[in-house]
Design a protein around this motif. Sequence first.
Motif, PDB file in Angstrom:
ATOM      1  N   PHE A   1      19.576  -6.678 -19.509  1.00 11.63           N
ATOM      2  CA  PHE A   1      19.009  -5.343 -19.532  1.00 11.63           C
ATOM      3  C   PHE A   1      18.807  -5.204 -20.305  1.00 11.63           C
ATOM      4  N   ILE A   2      19.223  -5.177 -21.499  1.00 15.78           N
ATOM      5  CA  ILE A   2      19.070  -4.451 -22.888  1.00 15.78           C
ATOM      6  C   ILE A   2      17.267  -4.443 -23.224  1.00 15.78           C
ATOM      7  N   PHE A   3      16.993  -5.913 -22.558  1.00 17.18           N
ATOM      8  CA  PHE A   3      16.233  -6.552 -22.798  1.00 17.18           C
ATOM      9  C   PHE A   3      14.719  -5.624 -22.043  1.00 17.18           C
ATOM     10  N   LEU A   4      14.828  -5.274 -20.621  1.00 10.76           N
ATOM     11  CA  LEU A   4      13.876  -4.477 -20.401  1.00 10.76           C
ATOM     12  C   LEU A   4      13.983  -2.666 -20.458  1.00 10.76           C
ATOM     13  N   MET A   5      15.596  -2.562 -20.809  1.00 15.38           N
ATOM     14  CA  MET A   5      15.772  -0.948 -21.581  1.00 15.38           C
ATOM     15  C   MET A   5      15.164  -0.671 -22.445  1.00 15.38           C
ATOM     16  N   TRP A   6      15.063  -1.974 -23.597  1.00 19.79           N
ATOM     17  CA  TRP A   6      13.209  -1.631 -24.630  1.00 19.79           C
ATOM     18  C   TRP A   6      12.133  -1.516 -25.033  1.00 19.79           C
ATOM     19  N   THR A   7      12.054  -2.825 -23.664  1.00 17.54           N
ATOM     20  CA  THR A   7      10.751  -2.118 -23.121  1.00 17.54           C
ATOM     21  C   THR A   7      10.295  -1.371 -22.484  1.00 17.54           C
ATOM     22  N   ARG A   8      11.375  -0.419 -22.003  1.00 17.87           N
ATOM     23  CA  ARG A   8      10.445   0.789 -21.026  1.00 17.87           C
ATOM     24  C   ARG A   8      11.205   2.208 -21.507  1.00 17.87           C
ATOM     25  N   PHE A   9      11.759   1.534 -22.476  1.00 21.31           N
ATOM     26  CA  PHE A   9      12.411   2.950 -22.548  1.00 21.31           C
ATOM     27  C   PHE A   9      11.783   3.952 -23.715  1.00 21.31           C
ATOM     28  N   ASP A  10      10.743   4.012 -24.201  1.00 25.01           N
ATOM     29  CA  ASP A  10       9.836   5.056 -24.155  1.00 25.01           C
ATOM     30  C   ASP A  10       9.373   5.941 -23.171  1.00 25.01           C
ATOM     31  N   ALA A  11       9.121   5.137 -21.934  1.00 24.03           N
ATOM     32  CA  ALA A  11       8.381   5.390 -20.777  1.00 24.03           C
ATOM     33  C   ALA A  11       9.320   6.239 -19.284  1.00 24.03           C
ATOM     34  N   ARG A  12      10.418   5.395 -20.025  1.00 24.33           N
ATOM     35  CA  ARG A  12      12.015   6.066 -19.204  1.00 24.33           C
ATOM     36  C   ARG A  12      13.178   6.485 -20.201  1.00 24.33           C
ATOM     37  N   LYS A  13      13.430   6.653 -19.501  1.00 25.68           N
ATOM     38  CA  LYS A  13      14.464   7.927 -20.428  1.00 25.68           C
ATOM     39  C   LYS A  13      15.901   6.788 -19.756  1.00 25.68           C
ATOM     40  N   ILE A  14      16.986   6.384 -20.949  1.00 26.07           N
ATOM     41  CA  ILE A  14      18.252   5.189 -20.369  1.00 26.07           C
ATOM     42  C   ILE A  14      19.166   6.740 -19.339  1.00 26.07           C
ATOM     43  N   THR A  15      19.701   6.527 -18.080  1.00 21.97           N
ATOM     44  CA  THR A  15      21.193   7.562 -18.100  1.00 21.97           C
ATOM     45  C   THR A  15      22.307   7.786 -18.583  1.00 21.97           C
ATOM     46  N   GLU A  16      23.065   8.555 -18.122  1.00 19.71           N
ATOM     47  CA  GLU A  16      24.095   8.531 -19.137  1.00 19.71           C
ATOM     48  C   GLU A  16      25.444   7.344 -17.833  1.00 19.71           C
ATOM     49  N   LYS A  17      24.620   6.711 -17.015  1.00 21.26           N
ATOM     50  CA  LYS A  17      25.350   6.075 -16.584  1.00 21.26           C
ATOM     51  C   LYS A  17      25.443   4.482 -16.895  1.00 21.26           C
ATOM     52  N   GLU A  18      23.985   4.398 -16.823  1.00 21.06           N
ATOM     53  CA  GLU A  18      23.992   3.452 -17.990  1.00 21.06           C
ATOM     54  C   GLU A  18      24.205   2.400 -18.841  1.00 21.06           C
ATOM     55  N   LEU A  19      24.126   3.977 -19.723  1.00 19.82           N
ATOM     56  CA  LEU A  19      24.011   3.745 -21.678  1.00 19.82           C
ATOM     57  C   LEU A  19      26.304   3.367 -21.143  1.00 19.82           C
ATOM     58  N   ALA A  20      26.571   3.941 -20.190  1.00 11.64           N
ATOM     59  CA  ALA A  20      28.120   4.110 -20.025  1.00 11.64           C
ATOM     60  C   ALA A  20      28.669   2.305 -19.751  1.00 11.64           C
ATOM     61  N   THR A  21      27.562   1.985 -19.294  1.00  9.27           N
ATOM     62  CA  THR A  21      27.944   0.972 -17.873  1.00  9.27           C
ATOM     63  C   THR A  21      27.742  -0.843 -19.190  1.00  9.27           C
ATOM     64  N   LEU A  22      26.584  -0.399 -20.036  1.00  9.70           N
ATOM     65  CA  LEU A  22      26.159  -1.086 -21.248  1.00  9.70           C
ATOM     66  C   LEU A  22      27.469  -0.879 -22.295  1.00  9.70           C
ATOM     67  N   GLU A  23      27.781   0.032 -22.604  1.00 11.73           N
ATOM     68  CA  GLU A  23      28.911  -0.212 -23.048  1.00 11.73           C
ATOM     69  C   GLU A  23      29.963  -0.926 -22.917  1.00 11.73           C
ATOM     70  N   GLN A  24      30.529  -0.340 -21.613  1.00 11.06           N
ATOM     71  CA  GLN A  24      31.572  -1.297 -21.162  1.00 11.06           C
ATOM     72  C   GLN A  24      31.381  -2.574 -20.778  1.00 11.06           C
ATOM     73  N   ALA A  25      30.433  -3.063 -20.792  1.00 15.24           N
ATOM     74  CA  ALA A  25      30.064  -4.484 -20.321  1.00 15.24           C
ATOM     75  C   ALA A  25      29.793  -5.301 -21.258  1.00 15.24           C
ATOM     76  N   VAL A  26      29.575  -4.865 -22.869  1.00 18.61           N
ATOM     77  CA  VAL A  26      29.504  -5.409 -23.489  1.00 18.61           C
ATOM     78  C   VAL A  26      31.346  -5.751 -24.232  1.00 18.61           C
TER      79      VAL A  26
END
Length: 428
Positions: free
Chosen positions: A254-279
């Motif tokens: 998830f982080i790997f794909l998010m990083w490669t697309r970060f500049d072109a696609r803004k991370i959503t609040e739901k995705e960020l919250a899910t990532l935090e909770q997942a870690v």
Amino acid sequence: MASTEGLVPITRAYLSSYYDNYPFEPLSDDVATLTTDMRSFITDLQTHTPLTQGESLVVDGVDHQPPHKIDENMWKNREHIEEIIFMLQPPQWPTTLHQQSRLPPIFEHLKLKCENALNTLESFQSKNADNVFNTVMSYMPQDFRGTLIRQQRERSERTKQAEIDALVKSGGSIHDRYALLWKQQMERRRQLAQLGSATGVYKTLVKYLVGVPQVLLDFIRQINDDDGPMEEQRHRYGPPLYSLTKMVLTIRLFIFLMWTRFDARKITEKELATLEQAVNTYTTEFERFIKFMGEVFANSPFFISADEVGSIDSSRNDDYKEISIPAGKLHEVVLSVDSINSYIAWDFSLEQSKMKLDVGFSVEYTNSSGAKSLILPYRRCESDQGNFCTCMAGTYKLIWDNSYSTFFKKALFYKVDCIPPVAEPAQL
């Protein structure tokens, strides 16, 4: 169950009974839920931008079932945690992330959580390896032979670490490093199985392991069999670990794909919250699992002291030879050595009387051409415990010299071994 010389045979059935006392509290339901949620986000990221070849390899890893063996899963978790830590370091952040004020502290916190989990895992693996080695060593004679095997283990581990250092220096990736670490672990496992089976050079080694219970050798030989004792451990504790392995790989992807697309696609609040909770959930549950397994391993029945089965006593009484050296005579022991880096080792003392007695001692080497040299120059002493020398191929002669005496014979108690290069017992 029936016992063998006081030692309860270690079988899968015995471990099953033992593990009944150690039930693992199920993982939080969040593990499965968050893994599924992240997998959905990963699908969205794939739809936004087609996968590269490198990304496809990581996705394939998520889609495969985790390894069956407990220790292989531990190494996989360690590898993926390191990959996550690497990606969460500021130099690896997407360009636009550096320009934000809210997100960097979040990712720094996630990196710290992963570093703590990594430290817990590394400590667990190190302690487990030491416990297994020390347990096996406790069944070996408590003399110079045990010292030599310990020294060989230290030398072997230094060599393995040098291989890792060389790989890193040459630019090897985290994945390359863990592929080598697992290869080294499999080599330890193979050597451990050889010890139990007493094949090849191990026939010689086991010959010197006076007092080792056969049940221990049987256990070493079969420990990693598909239906051996450790299969019960996989059956009991494998499923939660497999879920955690799946989760950490999903987080990494998830982080790997998010990083490669970060500049072109803004991370959503739901995705960020899910990532935090997942870690947070993964690191909490994984550390709980590791600490639980540490307790199980520390108290497992295959960690039985040599004192409990009388192995130490049996190793003390029948491996010394006794010889009376008349005045004016020599006693010689000749050994042939075929393998370099073998050891000639000795341990001797004189029966003491009211008068102080000593004996001359030296070690002589003859190479294949017949040339002789002194490995240990002549000296006079009453005893020499636990001494040895590293050998080249050739013939070695240990000489006890009483030729200077004109009256007293010497009662000599000694043992001499030629020990080939041996591999250390390894982590189970």
